[in-house]
Design a protein around this motif. Structure first.
Motif, short mmCIF file in Angstrom:
data_model
loop_
_atom_site.label_atom_id
_atom_site.label_comp_id
_atom_site.label_asym_id
_atom_site.label_seq_id
_atom_site.Cartn_x
_atom_site.Cartn_y
_atom_site.Cartn_z
N LEU A 159 6.04 -33.63 17.64
CA LEU A 159 6.31 -33.34 16.24
C LEU A 159 5.17 -33.79 15.34
N LEU A 160 4.64 -34.98 15.59
CA LEU A 160 3.52 -35.48 14.80
C LEU A 160 2.29 -34.60 14.98
N GLY A 161 2.12 -34.06 16.19
CA GLY A 161 1.02 -33.13 16.43
C GLY A 161 1.17 -31.86 15.61
N PRO A 169 6.13 -30.56 4.10
CA PRO A 169 7.24 -31.47 3.83
C PRO A 169 8.40 -31.29 4.79
N LEU A 170 8.63 -30.03 5.24
CA LEU A 170 9.73 -29.77 6.16
C LEU A 170 9.51 -30.47 7.50
N LEU A 171 8.28 -30.39 8.01
CA LEU A 171 7.99 -31.07 9.28
C LEU A 171 8.10 -32.58 9.14
N LEU A 172 7.69 -33.08 7.98
CA LEU A 172 7.82 -34.52 7.74
C LEU A 172 9.29 -34.92 7.72
N LEU A 173 10.15 -34.07 7.12
CA LEU A 173 11.58 -34.34 7.10
C LEU A 173 12.16 -34.33 8.51
N CYS A 175 10.57 -35.01 11.27
CA CYS A 175 10.10 -36.24 11.92
C CYS A 175 10.97 -37.43 11.52
N PHE A 176 11.29 -37.51 10.24
CA PHE A 176 12.12 -38.62 9.76
C PHE A 176 13.52 -38.55 10.35
N LEU A 177 14.12 -37.36 10.35
CA LEU A 177 15.46 -37.20 10.91
C LEU A 177 15.47 -37.52 12.40
N ALA A 178 14.43 -37.08 13.11
CA ALA A 178 14.35 -37.34 14.55
C ALA A 178 14.27 -38.83 14.82
#
Length: 229
Positions: A159-161, A169-173, A175-178
């Motif tokens: 995910l970080l990759g 922002p969606l990918l960051l969200l 990552c946070f949820l995961a």
């Protein structure tokens, strides 16, 4: 299929689901045009329909698919998932049906020599491949409960990759949820009573086989679309 949807939901909820779907199409159309927007949302619907049908097949109460533009879609499970095998089955049903729908779109693109349909198929393959990243709340996180939850820790770097290559922002969200869900469930002991060694192997082969096939299709279509430019 429509009868199954109506059977599991009131008429009002059916129209609400349809309204969110149309709103997504209209929103995507502003950026990509109506033909692409319609095709992409239909593939997204097929993905969520897989989850819905699998949940209903296991006797679980669930809501109809709901859509949020540029976020995606989801179904709300109203019952607790009783065991790891059911969680994996509901989880993998979405990518399976979604991938078949994308494959159908790909064959149509080949038949009609359509770069538009090829682009829609490519998006469908990418969508289903992304959802197989092995972290909750993505489908891959649900499926790997039936294999080994240790795989979750491999999903975070993936995910970080994605975020490094495509900051959003969606990918960051996600990552946070995961990270929060992995932390919250770190001491949970999933119910694996229904998971025989054969069933665990079945999910392992299906999960990693689907990842390999989707990766290959994504690469091939990326190359094919490059030829249209």
């Amino acid at each position: 299929m429509l009868l199954m949807l109506l059977k599991g939901a009131s008429l009002g909820k059916f129209f609400l689901s349809g309204a969110t779907m149309l709103l997504s199409i209209a929103t995507y159309a502003l950026a990509f045009g109506w033909p692409y927007a319609t095709g992409f949302v239909v593939l997204l619907f097929c993905h969520e329909l897989g989850h819905y049908l699998a949940a209903r097949q296991r006797g679980l109460a669930t809501g109809l698919p709901m859509f949020i533009p540029f976020v995606g879609a989801w179904i709300s499970l109203k019952d607790e998932l009783p065991d790891a095998e059911t969680e994996a089955w509901v989880g993998i049903a979405g990518p399976l049906l979604g991938s078949l729908a994308a494959l159908g779109c790909y064959y149509l693109a080949e038949y009609f020599h359509s770069s538009l349909l090829m682009a829609v198929a490519y998006s469908g393959f990418v969508l289903n491949l992304f959802n197989l990243i092995p972290v909750p709340p993505l489908d891959g996180g649900r499926i790997t409960v039936a294999i080994s939850r240790k795989i979750w820790y491999l999903g975070i770097p993936v995910l970080l990759g994605f975020f490094y290559l495509h900051p959003s922002p969606l990918l960051l969200l996600v990552c946070f949820l995961a990270a929060s869900q992995i932390w919250a469930r770190r001491h949970d002991q999933p119910n694996t009573d229904t998971l025989t060694p054969g069933k665990r192997l079945e999910y392992t082969l299906l999960y990693f086989g689907l990842i390999a096939w989707l990766s290959l299709m994504t690469y091939n279509l990326h190359e094919a679309l490059s030829g249209f430019r």
